[in-house]
Design an enzyme around this catalytic site. Structure first.
Site, PDB file in Angstrom:
ATOM      1  N   TYR A 198       0.988  -1.205  -0.054  1.00  0.00           N
ATOM      2  CA  TYR A 198      -0.074   0.046   0.114  1.00  0.00           C
ATOM      3  C   TYR A 198       0.946   1.302  -0.078  1.00  0.00           C
ATOM      4  O   TYR A 198       0.647   2.027  -0.988  1.00  0.00           O
ATOM      5  CB  TYR A 198      -0.829   0.128   1.180  1.00  0.00           C
ATOM      6  CG  TYR A 198      -1.434   1.207   1.380  1.00  0.00           C
ATOM      7  CD1 TYR A 198      -2.491   1.868   0.498  1.00  0.00           C
ATOM      8  CD2 TYR A 198      -1.304   1.888   2.627  1.00  0.00           C
ATOM      9  CE1 TYR A 198      -3.276   3.036   0.625  1.00  0.00           C
ATOM     10  CE2 TYR A 198      -2.119   3.029   2.938  1.00  0.00           C
ATOM     11  CZ  TYR A 198      -2.890   3.805   1.930  1.00  0.00           C
ATOM     12  OH  TYR A 198      -3.463   5.074   2.260  1.00  0.00           O
ATOM     13  N   LYS A 206       1.470   4.228  -3.182  1.00  0.00           N
ATOM     14  CA  LYS A 206       1.184   5.572  -2.942  1.00  0.00           C
ATOM     15  C   LYS A 206       2.365   6.484  -3.217  1.00  0.00           C
ATOM     16  O   LYS A 206       2.398   7.654  -3.626  1.00  0.00           O
ATOM     17  CB  LYS A 206       0.810   5.904  -1.484  1.00  0.00           C
ATOM     18  CG  LYS A 206      -0.679   5.443  -1.091  1.00  0.00           C
ATOM     19  CD  LYS A 206      -1.835   6.318  -1.852  1.00  0.00           C
ATOM     20  CE  LYS A 206      -3.255   5.846  -1.481  1.00  0.00           C
ATOM     21  NZ  LYS A 206      -3.935   6.997  -1.828  1.00  0.00           N
TER      22      LYS A 206
END
Ligand code: UDP
Length: 327
Positions: free
Chosen positions: A140, A144
């Site tokens: 994750y 990002k």
């Protein structure tokens, strides 16, 4: 300003859309409703579409002269990103790059991006400032960070202005009780704690009790959704072409999982049944922000800086909407 909000029907997006409208901006929400809720945004402003569909996305962005985009349309579960990384690389990187392609095609020169504290990885200094090394420890955070890097490259090459807002732990609900958190499945701590208080879940699990923290459980910096949304408006209004801005968003105070459970018990006046479970892969022990930069540069001033008031608004939302948006 006329703002194109990708993922505007989600938890953070919908609260930001409401504040954008209250601040007098024009808004179009572009959302595939995979996780968002149509009833969380004004129906006339919603275009149903997917970031993966570049033609539909580009047509939607060309339909009006937009001044800026906001990007909330990402997957955001640390645990799931470890077990299903493909979903995260496809949506948070590949599909998100379509947004930049469409912006170039439609000549939209500014973007506010939902980034995350997860881009920092395990802190080497606390509180974390924006110049802290970015070494994410889960997919994750990596996805990002990749998008942040793409933004910087696009800015240098094509002159777009961007603000990457690195959220710590978003929580709470609209103070009037009409918007709130409704994920399916829910994985976030505060809603799960409140579900246990309501009896909607039997209990909440504490993921890890052997961290190097005062009570052995993970420490996080919880920020109210209203204050988070407000920061987007400030970033949007301050942005100039070619700007490359990054801001942390937290309250600068860390609360352990046990402290969250205790505070929720106090706010709700109910017992919170809980059990101890193994660590969740991908979780650093402590994440606490320094948000001094956005305070100093943009005058951001949180209205709900204390965990108790954050949980109070969340509790009102869940009590009044036990089935969330009901869709
Ligand atoms: N957590 C927990 N039990 C749960 C959900 C979360 O103990 O059922 C912990 C999790 O390990 C983390 C903190 O609560 O330390 C916040 O997790 P959440 O998923 O809410 O947000 P994240 O930090 O992943 O963005």
């Amino acid at each position: 300003m006329n703002v194109f909000v990708a993922g505007g029907a989600g938890y953070i997006g919908s609260h930001t859309v409401r504040l954008l409208l209250e601040a007098g901006h024009e808004v179009t929400v572009y959302d595939n409703l995979s996780e968002g809720h149509a009833s969380s945004v004004p129906v006339a402003r919603l275009v149903r579409g997917d970031l993966a569909d570049l033609d539909t996305l580009t047509a939607a962005m060309r339909a009006k002269p937009y001044d800026a985009a906001m990007h909330f349309a990402a997957n955001c579960y640390v645990g799931e990103s470890v077990t299903e990384p493909q979903k995260y690389y496809v949506n948070n990187v590949s599909n998100a790059l379509n947004l930049l392609r469409a912006m170039r095609a439609a000549d939209v020169g500014k973007i506010v991006f939902s980034s995350t504290a997860a881009t920092y990885g395990t802190p080497v200094a606390t509180p974390i400032t924006e110049s802290h090394p970015q070494q994410p420890i889960n997919p994750y955070g990596r996805t990002k960070l990749m998008f942040e890097q793409a933004l910087a490259d696009y800015s240098r090459a094509y002159g777009i202005g961007y603000a990457a807002l690195r959220y710590f732990n978003a929580a709470g609900a609209a103070p009037d009780g009409t918007l709130g958190e409704d994920h399916d499945p829910e994985t976030h701590l505060i809603p799960l704690v409140l579900y246990a208080a309501m009896g909607k879940r039997d209990q909440v699990s504490i993921f890890g009790t052997d961290y190097d923290t005062p009570d052995g459980t993970c420490v996080r910096d919880y920020i109210h959704i209203y204050d988070l949304a407000q920061a987007h408006i400030l970033a949007l209004e301050a942005m100039r072409p070619g700007d490359r801005r990054t801001y942390n968003l937290g309250n600068g105070s860390g609360y352990s999982v046990r402290e969250v459970i205790d505070t929720a018990a106090k706010v709700t006046g109910r017992e919170i049944p809980h059990n101890e479970a193994p660590r969740r892969p991908g979780d650093p022990a402590v994440l606490v922000a320094s948000s001094e930069k956005i305070v100093r540069e943009l005058g951001w001033k949180p209205r709900f800086p204390h965990l108790e008031s954050i949980i109070e608004t969340a509790w009102r939302w869940h009590r009044e909407h036990p089935d969330g948006y009901g869709d």
